[in-house]
Design a protein around this motif. Structure first.
Motif, PDB file in Angstrom:
ATOM      1  N   ASN A 273     -82.966 -23.458 -15.426  1.00 63.02           N
ATOM      2  CA  ASN A 273     -81.922 -24.480 -15.346  1.00 63.02           C
ATOM      3  C   ASN A 273     -81.013 -24.399 -16.573  1.00 63.02           C
ATOM      4  N   MET A 274     -79.786 -24.911 -16.440  1.00 62.98           N
ATOM      5  CA  MET A 274     -78.796 -24.875 -17.528  1.00 62.98           C
ATOM      6  C   MET A 274     -78.615 -23.445 -18.037  1.00 62.98           C
ATOM      7  N   ALA A 275     -78.609 -22.500 -17.104  1.00 64.97           N
ATOM      8  CA  ALA A 275     -78.608 -21.084 -17.459  1.00 64.97           C
ATOM      9  C   ALA A 275     -77.283 -20.611 -18.040  1.00 64.97           C
ATOM     10  N   TYR A 276     -76.171 -21.202 -17.600  1.00 70.21           N
ATOM     11  CA  TYR A 276     -74.857 -20.751 -18.077  1.00 70.21           C
ATOM     12  C   TYR A 276     -73.819 -21.819 -17.751  1.00 70.21           C
ATOM     13  N   LEU A 277     -72.698 -21.737 -18.431  1.00 69.13           N
ATOM     14  CA  LEU A 277     -71.568 -22.643 -18.205  1.00 69.13           C
ATOM     15  C   LEU A 277     -70.352 -21.808 -17.821  1.00 69.13           C
ATOM     16  N   LYS A 278     -69.713 -22.192 -16.728  1.00 72.54           N
ATOM     17  CA  LYS A 278     -68.498 -21.503 -16.316  1.00 72.54           C
ATOM     18  C   LYS A 278     -67.282 -22.262 -16.823  1.00 72.54           C
ATOM     19  N   THR A 279     -66.375 -21.546 -17.453  1.00 76.65           N
ATOM     20  CA  THR A 279     -65.132 -22.164 -17.932  1.00 76.65           C
ATOM     21  C   THR A 279     -63.944 -21.264 -17.576  1.00 76.65           C
ATOM     22  N   ILE A 280     -62.779 -21.863 -17.575  1.00 76.12           N
ATOM     23  CA  ILE A 280     -61.543 -21.102 -17.357  1.00 76.12           C
ATOM     24  C   ILE A 280     -60.833 -20.990 -18.706  1.00 76.12           C
ATOM     25  N   GLY A 281     -60.660 -19.762 -19.178  1.00 76.56           N
ATOM     26  CA  GLY A 281     -60.051 -19.528 -20.477  1.00 76.56           C
ATOM     27  C   GLY A 281     -58.540 -19.610 -20.441  1.00 76.56           C
TER      28      GLY A 281
END
Length: 365
Positions: A273-281
């Motif tokens: 769980n909480m393996a990664y965060l997706k963001t838009i750069g």
């Protein structure tokens, strides 16, 4: 020089902190060796990951040190055999319980430590299984922090009684039972080991689940009385372990897995769980950020030779949906819905495999 009789006599006053009974009466004193003014005591813990092992060792050392003539005390910790545990807790077998007889698969969701999102994973797995057409129930066995009612949108609900059985409330097509339904709101449940064992044992007998394909049990974190009791009184098909990527969580997962291995309970696999965060750069492209480290759960699964079931992202929508009482997996087409759907599918496949292998009981010594 001290005698064995003197050592055993003082150890009769040393009690297991959780069970409240003498280590001698429980059969936890495996051996006593005396060499002049040196004493070595071997203590057999009920489970390998016993959270009270440091306190037990300290109490033993203190008691024996007070015997006249004793200058040095060594305490060695080992683990009870399944047969020795049976004398204390009773033998684990598929129980003939009316309330459980029509449940095909009972799956526990566990974690080595708190704060890894275990309950969120358990609730969304239950929803994902229901979305696949299975009849599902979820039992919130986290006595000290029963949050399933909140995540399922059932705060304030109560079960009713029919034919001397508790009929669980339903939400999103899932039957839900929680200790949170049975205690006054905001009232802490302050129970020691024997009361926890008794409450969970009675709950196994007293809920009218009806016919279910899956009953998901949300366990409290760690390796204490509640996970031990559930593994003994419920005919578990297996356990799903939840972790986060960082090392501090991984080390606790090993203890949890070792406990279930000691009890002869099969491991479905590990969910990270909480393996990664997706963001838009700024470049407009999607970026994957491993906030809590990378690949810890996957590596652990390889090292322990258990299946890796999947990664759940660190997504604000996951916590927000939980607070609203609308689990993210309710939308199977969303990114989170697809993640939990894939994990649920793996669990369903594993459950069928384990069913063909037969029920698990305590491993033979």
């Amino acid at each position: 020089m001290p005698t064995r009789e003197e050592v055993m006599e003082v150890l009769k006053k040393v009690k297991d902190p959780e069970l409240g009974r003498s280590l001698v009466d429980l059969g936890m004193i495996r051996d006593v060796k005396i060499d002049g003014d040196k004493v070595k005591v071997t203590v057999a813990l009920t489970i390998a990951g016993c959270p009270m092992k440091g306190r037990i060792a300290g109490d033993v050392k203190k008691a024996v040190s007070e015997i006249p003539g004793v200058k040095e005390v060594e305490v060695e910790l080992t683990t009870m055999t399944p047969e020795e545990r049976e004398k204390i807790f009773g033998k684990k077998k598929v129980p003939e319980k009316k309330a459980l007889k029509d449940i095909r698969h009972i799956i526990a969701v566990a974690s080595g430590k708190g704060g890894v999102g275990k309950t969120t994973v358990a609730v969304n797995l239950a929803v994902a299984l229901a979305k696949r057409g299975y009849k599902v129930g979820i039992l919130d066995a986290d006595i000290y922090g029963p949050n399933v009612p909140l995540l399922m949108g059932l705060e304030g609900e109560r079960p009713f009684t029919r034919d001397n059985l508790l009929v669980p409330p339903e939400r999103w097509g899932i039957k839900v039972m929680s200790f949170g339904f049975l205690a006054p709101e905001g009232q802490p449940i302050i129970w020691r080991g024997p009361l926890v064992h008794r409450a969970l044992s009675e709950l196994a007998e007293s809920v009218d689940w009806g016919v279910l394909d899956f009953l998901v049990i949300d366990l409290p974190p760690g390796t204490g009385d509640a996970p031990l009791t559930v593994a003994q009184v419920f005919p578990l098909r297996g356990v799903v372990i939840v972790t986060t990527p960082q090392k501090v969580a991984i080390s606790d997962v090993v203890r949890s897995i070792n406990m279930f291995n000691e009890l002869g309970t099969r491991i479905f696999g590990i969910v990270e769980n909480m393996a990664y965060l997706k963001t838009i750069g700024p470049d407009g492209k999607e970026h994957i950020i491993p906030v809590f480290g990378e690949g810890g759960g996957e590596k652990l699964a390889r090292d322990l030779r258990v299946p890796f079931l999947g990664k759940v992202p660190l997504d604000p929508n996951l916590s927000k949906s939980g607070e609203l009482g609308k689990p993210a997996a309710l939308d199977p087409e969303s990114e989170l819905g697809k993640v939990f759907g894939e994990i649920a599918e793996k669990i369903a496949t594993k459950a069928l495999e384990f069913e063909k292998m037969g029920s698990c009981g305590l491993k033979k010594a």
